[in-house]
Design an enzyme around this catalytic site. Structure first.
Site, PDB file in Angstrom:
ATOM      1  N   GLU A  45      34.334  42.385  26.937  1.00  0.00           N
ATOM      2  CA  GLU A  45      33.679  43.377  27.798  1.00  0.00           C
ATOM      3  C   GLU A  45      34.733  44.118  28.609  1.00  0.00           C
ATOM      4  O   GLU A  45      35.636  43.499  29.165  1.00  0.00           O
ATOM      5  CB  GLU A  45      32.707  42.664  28.741  1.00  0.00           C
ATOM      6  N   THR A  75      30.012  46.634  34.242  1.00  0.00           N
ATOM      7  CA  THR A  75      29.784  47.395  35.475  1.00  0.00           C
ATOM      8  C   THR A  75      28.988  48.665  35.171  1.00  0.00           C
ATOM      9  O   THR A  75      29.292  49.746  35.656  1.00  0.00           O
ATOM     10  CB  THR A  75      31.110  47.722  36.203  1.00  0.00           C
ATOM     11  N   LYS A 135      23.547  37.518  33.473  1.00  0.00           N
ATOM     12  CA  LYS A 135      24.889  37.267  33.984  1.00  0.00           C
ATOM     13  C   LYS A 135      24.760  36.687  35.393  1.00  0.00           C
ATOM     14  O   LYS A 135      24.175  37.328  36.276  1.00  0.00           O
ATOM     15  CB  LYS A 135      25.645  38.593  33.997  1.00  0.00           C
TER      16      LYS A 135
END
Length: 206
Positions: A45, A75, A135
């Site tokens: 990621e 993000t 997450k």
């Protein structure tokens, strides 16, 4: 409308680690991604917060496609970010918080989306929307006890712990109930690579 992110099951394929490469620039991102892939970490990621981050994502996503590896954008906090991630070649998006608009936009763009959670309410909302993979962020602040506590009411949730994770504490979080631990700077520390490889069961590759 339920959104399904069970596709992460296939992406991770039982591996307990993923890589997060934050703000490393194009060359370092590609080098550290290669370290991760060679070690046996298939999922990478790259958080996208600057133009350079997007360029790094484009380059690493292209390299990942050649090797059959999944590269995603992190993000992701807006619908605009989702569009940028998709155009850069990401196959998934990860957010620091729970924003179903971002999840839906990702879904519509053909990307699997993982929201961030830090409370029981957020876990419950995510599961209610059909999202089993979440997450846990910031994991080092929440602690392994939080994960263990969440397993009781939400046995179907799959937690990826992010934030402050390294070779020294990854095992503790996995034992507490994390499905996957996300590591970043640990991949640039030669001393941690053998420990990470051991977690992956690929010690011979380190």
């Amino acid at each position: 409308m339920t959104m399904d992110n069970s596709g992460f099951e296939e992406l991770f394929d039982g591996a307990p680690l993923m890589a997060i490469l934050r703000g490393m620039g194009v060359e370092r991102s590609l080098a550290v991604s290669t370290t991760a892939w060679d070690l046996g970490i298939d999922v990478v990621e790259l958080p996208i917060q600057t133009e350079e981050d997007l360029e790094a994502l484009r380059v690493v996503a292209a390299a990942g496609r050649e090797r059959g590896k999944a590269v995603g954008a992190g993000t992701v906090v807006s619908v605009e970010h989702v569009a940028q991630a998709a155009s850069a070649g990401a196959v998934f998006t990860v957010s620091p918080g729970l924003d179903l608009e971002v999840v839906r936009a990702s879904h519509d763009a053909g990307l699997i989306s993982m929201p961030g959670v830090a409370t029981a309410s957020e876990v419950q909302s995510a599961l209610g929307a059909g999202l089993t993979w979440v997450k846990a962020f910031p994991a080092s602040v929440l602690g392994p006890q939080w994960l263990a506590a969440m397993r009781g009411p939400f046995p179907q949730a799959r937690f990826v712990t992010t934030g402050g994770m390294h070779a020294g504490n990854a095992d503790e979080y996995l034992r507490a109930g994390a499905s996957v631990v996300a590591v970043g700077s640990a991949l640039e520390d030669p001393a941690q690579l053998p420990q990470l490889a051991a977690l992956l069961g690929t010690a011979s590759r380190a």
